[in-house]
Enzyme design. Sequence first.
Site, PDB file in Angstrom:
ATOM      1  N   ARG A 199       0.855  -1.185   0.000  1.00 59.99           N
ATOM      2  CA  ARG A 199       0.000   0.000   0.000  1.00 59.99           C
ATOM      3  C   ARG A 199       0.895   1.241   0.000  1.00 59.99           C
ATOM      4  O   ARG A 199       1.179   1.845   1.028  1.00 59.99           O
ATOM      5  CB  ARG A 199      -0.914  -0.018   1.238  1.00 59.99           C
ATOM      6  CG  ARG A 199      -1.848   1.165   1.345  1.00 59.99           C
ATOM      7  CD  ARG A 199      -2.934   1.193   0.312  1.00 59.99           C
ATOM      8  NE  ARG A 199      -3.800   0.016   0.395  1.00 59.99           N
ATOM      9  CZ  ARG A 199      -4.539  -0.417  -0.639  1.00 59.99           C
ATOM     10  NH1 ARG A 199      -4.526   0.223  -1.801  1.00 59.99           N
ATOM     11  NH2 ARG A 199      -5.288  -1.497  -0.509  1.00 59.99           N
ATOM     12  N   GLN A 217      -7.859  -8.775  -8.521  1.00 59.80           N
ATOM     13  CA  GLN A 217      -7.796  -7.344  -8.846  1.00 59.80           C
ATOM     14  C   GLN A 217      -6.346  -6.936  -9.097  1.00 59.80           C
ATOM     15  O   GLN A 217      -5.460  -7.255  -8.300  1.00 59.80           O
ATOM     16  CB  GLN A 217      -8.388  -6.545  -7.666  1.00 59.80           C
ATOM     17  CG  GLN A 217      -7.900  -5.117  -7.549  1.00 59.80           C
ATOM     18  CD  GLN A 217      -9.024  -4.105  -7.369  1.00 59.80           C
ATOM     19  OE1 GLN A 217     -10.113  -4.269  -7.891  1.00 59.80           O
ATOM     20  NE2 GLN A 217      -8.747  -3.035  -6.637  1.00 59.80           N
ATOM     21  N   ARG A 277       2.229  -7.422  -9.045  1.00 65.47           N
ATOM     22  CA  ARG A 277       2.496  -6.795  -7.743  1.00 65.47           C
ATOM     23  C   ARG A 277       2.549  -7.811  -6.611  1.00 65.47           C
ATOM     24  O   ARG A 277       2.864  -7.449  -5.481  1.00 65.47           O
ATOM     25  CB  ARG A 277       1.451  -5.706  -7.442  1.00 65.47           C
ATOM     26  CG  ARG A 277       0.010  -6.203  -7.284  1.00 65.47           C
ATOM     27  CD  ARG A 277      -0.929  -5.070  -6.883  1.00 65.47           C
ATOM     28  NE  ARG A 277      -2.294  -5.550  -6.631  1.00 65.47           N
ATOM     29  CZ  ARG A 277      -3.217  -4.847  -5.989  1.00 65.47           C
ATOM     30  NH1 ARG A 277      -2.940  -3.633  -5.541  1.00 65.47           N
ATOM     31  NH2 ARG A 277      -4.426  -5.329  -5.807  1.00 65.47           N
ATOM     32  N   HIS A 286       1.074   2.218 -10.500  1.00 68.36           N
ATOM     33  CA  HIS A 286       0.126   2.759  -9.509  1.00 68.36           C
ATOM     34  C   HIS A 286       0.845   3.665  -8.491  1.00 68.36           C
ATOM     35  O   HIS A 286       0.911   3.373  -7.295  1.00 68.36           O
ATOM     36  CB  HIS A 286      -0.533   1.581  -8.805  1.00 68.36           C
ATOM     37  CG  HIS A 286      -1.798   1.905  -8.078  1.00 68.36           C
ATOM     38  ND1 HIS A 286      -1.876   2.838  -7.075  1.00 68.36           N
ATOM     39  CD2 HIS A 286      -3.046   1.409  -8.227  1.00 68.36           C
ATOM     40  CE1 HIS A 286      -3.123   2.874  -6.626  1.00 68.36           C
ATOM     41  NE2 HIS A 286      -3.849   2.029  -7.300  1.00 68.36           N
ATOM     42  N   ASP A 299     -11.793   8.678  -8.148  1.00 68.19           N
ATOM     43  CA  ASP A 299     -11.296   7.469  -8.816  1.00 68.19           C
ATOM     44  C   ASP A 299     -11.676   7.580 -10.288  1.00 68.19           C
ATOM     45  O   ASP A 299     -12.798   7.265 -10.671  1.00 68.19           O
ATOM     46  CB  ASP A 299     -11.929   6.224  -8.155  1.00 68.19           C
ATOM     47  CG  ASP A 299     -11.240   4.933  -8.560  1.00 68.19           C
ATOM     48  OD1 ASP A 299     -10.324   4.986  -9.410  1.00 68.19           O
ATOM     49  OD2 ASP A 299     -11.623   3.876  -8.024  1.00 68.19           O
ATOM     50  N   GLU A 348      -1.569   7.597 -11.856  1.00 68.59           N
ATOM     51  CA  GLU A 348      -1.191   6.257 -12.294  1.00 68.59           C
ATOM     52  C   GLU A 348      -1.194   6.138 -13.818  1.00 68.59           C
ATOM     53  O   GLU A 348      -2.243   5.926 -14.424  1.00 68.59           O
ATOM     54  CB  GLU A 348      -2.181   5.237 -11.704  1.00 68.59           C
ATOM     55  CG  GLU A 348      -2.488   5.465 -10.229  1.00 68.59           C
ATOM     56  CD  GLU A 348      -3.735   4.692  -9.752  1.00 68.59           C
ATOM     57  OE1 GLU A 348      -4.150   3.720 -10.417  1.00 68.59           O
ATOM     58  OE2 GLU A 348      -4.290   5.068  -8.718  1.00 68.59           O
TER      59      GLU A 348
HETATM   60  C1  BG6 Z   1      -6.919   2.313  -8.287  1.00 74.17           C
HETATM   61  C2  BG6 Z   1      -8.302   1.959  -8.719  1.00 74.17           C
HETATM   62  O1  BG6 Z   1      -6.061   2.281  -9.373  1.00 74.17           O
HETATM   63  O2  BG6 Z   1      -6.483   1.375  -7.305  1.00 74.17           O
HETATM   64  C3  BG6 Z   1      -9.211   1.975  -7.499  1.00 74.17           C
HETATM   65  O3  BG6 Z   1      -8.766   2.860  -9.707  1.00 74.17           O
HETATM   66  C4  BG6 Z   1      -8.671   1.056  -6.428  1.00 74.17           C
HETATM   67  O4  BG6 Z   1     -10.509   1.606  -7.882  1.00 74.17           O
HETATM   68  C5  BG6 Z   1      -7.223   1.424  -6.127  1.00 74.17           C
HETATM   69  O5  BG6 Z   1      -9.459   1.167  -5.266  1.00 74.17           O
HETATM   70  C6  BG6 Z   1      -6.556   0.545  -5.063  1.00 74.17           C
HETATM   71  O6  BG6 Z   1      -6.631  -0.789  -5.379  1.00 74.17           O
HETATM   72  P1  BG6 Z   1      -6.074  -1.871  -4.378  1.00 74.17           P
HETATM   73  O7  BG6 Z   1      -6.364  -3.217  -4.998  1.00 74.17           O
HETATM   74  O8  BG6 Z   1      -4.599  -1.630  -4.247  1.00 74.17           O
HETATM   75  O9  BG6 Z   1      -6.801  -1.662  -3.084  1.00 74.17           O
END
Ligand code: BG6
Length: 300
Positions: A58, A83, A88, A172, A216, A274
């Site tokens: 994070r 997701q 990563r 990201h 977002d 991003e």
């Molecule tokens: C962003 C997305 O790139 O990443 C968001 O557009 C998402 O929708 C965010 O919440 C974080 O994603 P994650 O999987 O790291 O919690």
Amino acid sequence: PTVSFSDDNSLVTATLPTGESITVLLYGATVISWKDSSSSEKFWLSSAAKLDGTKPVRGGIPLIFPVFGPPPPDHAQTSSLPQHGFARTSRWEFLGKSTSESSGNQQTGDLSVKLDFGLSSAANGLDPKAKEAWPYKFNLIYSVTLNRKDLTTSLVVTNDDERPFDCQVLMHTYLKVNDITKVSISGLDNSSYIDKVDAASTKTQSGEIQIEGETDRVYTADGPVTVAEGGKTLYTVTRDNLSNVVVWNPWIEKAKGMGDFEPKDGYKEMLCVEPGSVGGWQTLEKGDAFEGAQTISLGV
Ligand code: BG6
């Protein structure tokens, strides 16, 4: 430049003779720190971020491949992936460093350093769930280049399979800011975007962006994106072959809902800008490669 490793070999740090540094976690090839010559940190990293390979990081620059966001239900190739894919959550290999004089800075003799990382379908470090969910032969090379005033990250994806595959890529980046309420983002005026906090409706940006709540958005745009705070430019992000930019800030409620987002009011000190190619799919035939890059410059 010097390159050093943490005792457990999980981190690589490169430092320029002038003091700037980057630290990359092999898990995800996640750049988790970028400091200027006065040791001022440029990336936001949650104090609860897991750096032990149990969860995507994070903060810093998690690398997203081969799917952005939740896999679309109508896209069979990626439908079994988590997701943001598996880049990563895989352990990358450090391939080595190279040093050169910073481009355009031959007179000053400033040095730059490039770190290369690799991940392939044959790698031991590949997230074990990925092979089953996405059974293609591929090769990824990720290069992170530190100059005195900028950082470039570049990803090359190669299809080594007999079959074509579709992919998306995204960097990201969690930029550190002092006070999100004073931040404005320019360079996206007149660009169209998908507003993920408003039923994914398509809109057109008018003027600069201020962050005043959960944000977002997936923009389609060329040209540099500038992040300023109180009128002073903090970062300029330029892109090569990445036609999208996601602008994300979770704001209060979403930050509360993320177990690894700390401190809870940390949303005030971060902004994700991003660069990616996520609007459609890059379809790579056997032997084809796709390359995309971002450069984040300090100030203008
Ligand atoms: C962003 C997305 O790139 O990443 C968001 O557009 C998402 O929708 C965010 O919440 C974080 O994603 P994650 O999987 O790291 O919690």
